[in-house]
Design an enzyme around this catalytic site. Structure first.
Site, short mmCIF file in Angstrom:
data_model
loop_
_atom_site.label_atom_id
_atom_site.label_comp_id
_atom_site.label_asym_id
_atom_site.label_seq_id
_atom_site.Cartn_x
_atom_site.Cartn_y
_atom_site.Cartn_z
N LEU A 64 -11.96 8.14 -7.45
CA LEU A 64 -11.61 8.26 -6.04
C LEU A 64 -11.47 9.71 -5.60
CD1 LEU A 64 -8.75 5.57 -6.02
CD2 LEU A 64 -11.21 5.21 -5.66
N TYR A 119 -20.80 16.74 3.97
CA TYR A 119 -19.98 15.77 3.22
C TYR A 119 -20.85 14.62 2.74
CZ TYR A 119 -16.47 12.11 2.46
OH TYR A 119 -15.70 11.11 1.93
N LYS A 123 -21.75 13.37 -1.09
CA LYS A 123 -21.49 12.00 -1.54
C LYS A 123 -22.76 11.35 -2.08
CE LYS A 123 -17.10 11.19 -0.98
NZ LYS A 123 -16.25 10.88 -2.15
N ASN A 148 -14.45 3.89 7.72
CA ASN A 148 -13.15 4.49 7.99
C ASN A 148 -12.05 3.67 7.32
OD1 ASN A 148 -13.76 6.62 10.28
ND2 ASN A 148 -14.92 4.76 10.79
N PRO A 309 35.83 -19.78 19.05
CA PRO A 309 36.50 -21.03 18.65
C PRO A 309 36.82 -21.92 19.84
CG PRO A 309 37.40 -19.19 17.42
CD PRO A 309 36.47 -18.60 18.43
N GLY A 310 36.48 -23.22 19.71
CA GLY A 310 36.79 -24.22 20.72
C GLY A 310 35.87 -24.23 21.92
#
Length: 398
Positions: A64, A119, A123, A148, A309-310
């Site tokens: 890589l 590039y 490659k 990409n 509560p209640g």
């Protein structure tokens, strides 16, 4: 199996190594056929002696390493070709004919806008080196011409998507030259799964456009087929929606495998730590509180209700709206009455035994906190976001 990963500290290398370790350590059990023993991480700090040892012991090589934005164009040759030669020579000297994978680029096609790419030329030369290595040694060579790649990388470097994610998440300026520019995008997690497929011998063989197989005596071109075609404008608009999510509570549609789902995951990795947490609006009164947690495009909303509560809450019915009440803490009673027949049902609910209860259209309903001391905490889902102009909510005691 011993795995050598060059460029181990790059975006792809880091993700691959992390996930190879998950396989090695038994944390990922989705690939029972893969037995990972050692992972050799090669980067710029690796010595020649260390590399030779890795090449001697490796059973599989992921190559890589490389550069895509050097200070000088000649560095493309130095990094993308010369190191490849060093790696392959080291394998040959060790008489190691293990399979090798090369991370190349669609720019290696040297066609269209890539025709004069330094590039791309480097490659392409790297591909030729690897195919020649396969022909000479009999090693399996798999070359991937990646489009990409979308993953967490430093902004303002080599990924427009990473730059946009970072800028929008951190309120920084950014520039979009042409919103109609279309990218073919491969998400990093899909890439890693493709590498696991390769390790298992299940790789997809492709031609340069990723459609049909190209296999010759030198090696094979491969691809990871789960890519997405999206314009820069579409990416920007999605990121703006993600940015507003803490304020709107609206979670956009993100179907399984969709670009939206993957982009949102990537966007979150660029949030400053101060944005990991965001406030919610609690509607409080003497009875307790009600807080909306999340809105969705097509599945309504999720809220949290706290009753003191209640206290009794509810006492209303709906024509079409339906809800689900899930008590997660406390002790309560849910009552529902059919407004036409008068039939009544009751459900005693508790955080000690979490259950879901439908509030049925046409049934008026309430929820009562039976405790004298503890709050009753209920998660409530509804099939639509509350619309004050059309509430479909009608007061009526159970």
């Amino acid at each position: 199996m011993n795995i050598l990963v060059t460029g181990a500290k790059g975006m792809v290398g880091t993700a691959l190594v992390n996930n190879l370790k998950n396989l090695r350590d038994g944390k990922n059990r989705t690939r029972p056929n893969l037995q990972i023993d050692s992972i050799y991480e090669c980067d710029r700090d690796t010595t020649k002696e260390e590399l030779e040892g890795f090449c001697r012991d490796a059973d599989f090589v992921f190559h890589l390493a490389g550069v895509n934005r050097p200070k000088n164009p000649e560095d493309f040759v130095q990094d993308n070709i010369d190191f490849s030669s060093v790696l392959l020579n080291s394998l040959k000297e060790s008489k190691n004919s293990s399979p090798v994978m090369l991370a190349s680029s669609i720019q290696a096609t040297l066609e269209g806008r890539f025709a004069d790419s330094s590039y791309g030329k480097s490659k392409k030369a790297g591909e030729d080196l690897f195919f020649a290595h396969g022909k000479e040694t009999g090693a399996k060579v798999a070359v991937y011409r990646f489009p990409n790649i979308m993953g967490h990388s430093r902004p303002n470097y080599n990924s427009a998507i990473s730059t946009f994610c970072w800028a929008i998440a951190n309120d920084r300026p950014y520039t979009v030259n042409d919103r109609h520019t279309e990218l073919e995008v491969l998400y990093i997690d899909d890439l890693v799964e493709g590498m696991f497929d390769l390790l298992e011998g299940k790789e997809v063989h492709c031609n340069f456009s990723g459609v049909e197989a190209v296999i010759d005596e030198q090696g094979i071109f491969c691809c990871v087929p789960s890519t997405h075609n999206v314009t820069l404008g579409e990416i920007i608009e999605l990121l703006k929606v993600f940015k507003q999510q803490p304020q709107t509570l609206m979670m956009p549609q993100m179907p399984e495998g969709s670009f939206e789902k993957k982009l949102f995951s990537l966007y979150l990795t660029y949030l400053p730590t101060s944005s990991f947490k965001y406030p919610l609006t609690m509607h409080c009164d003497e009875r307790g509180s009600f807080t909306e947690l999340m809105h969705t495009v097509d599945c309504g909303q999720v809220s949290i209700n706290i009753s003191k509560p209640g206290i009794t809450k509810g006492q209303h019915w709906h024509n079409s709206k339906w809800e689900i009440f899930i008590v997660v803490a406390g002790h309560g009673l849910i009552q529902e009455r059919n407004i036409n027949t008068g039939e009544i049902v009751e459900f005693e609910v508790s955080g000690d035994k979490i259950e879901a209860v439908y509030m049925i259209p046409g049934w008026t309903h309430n929820i009562i906190n039976l405790s004298d001391t503890e709050n009753l905490v209920t998660v409530m889902t509804c099939n639509e976001i509350f619309n004050p102009n059309k509430p479909d909510t009608f007061l009526e005691m159970v």
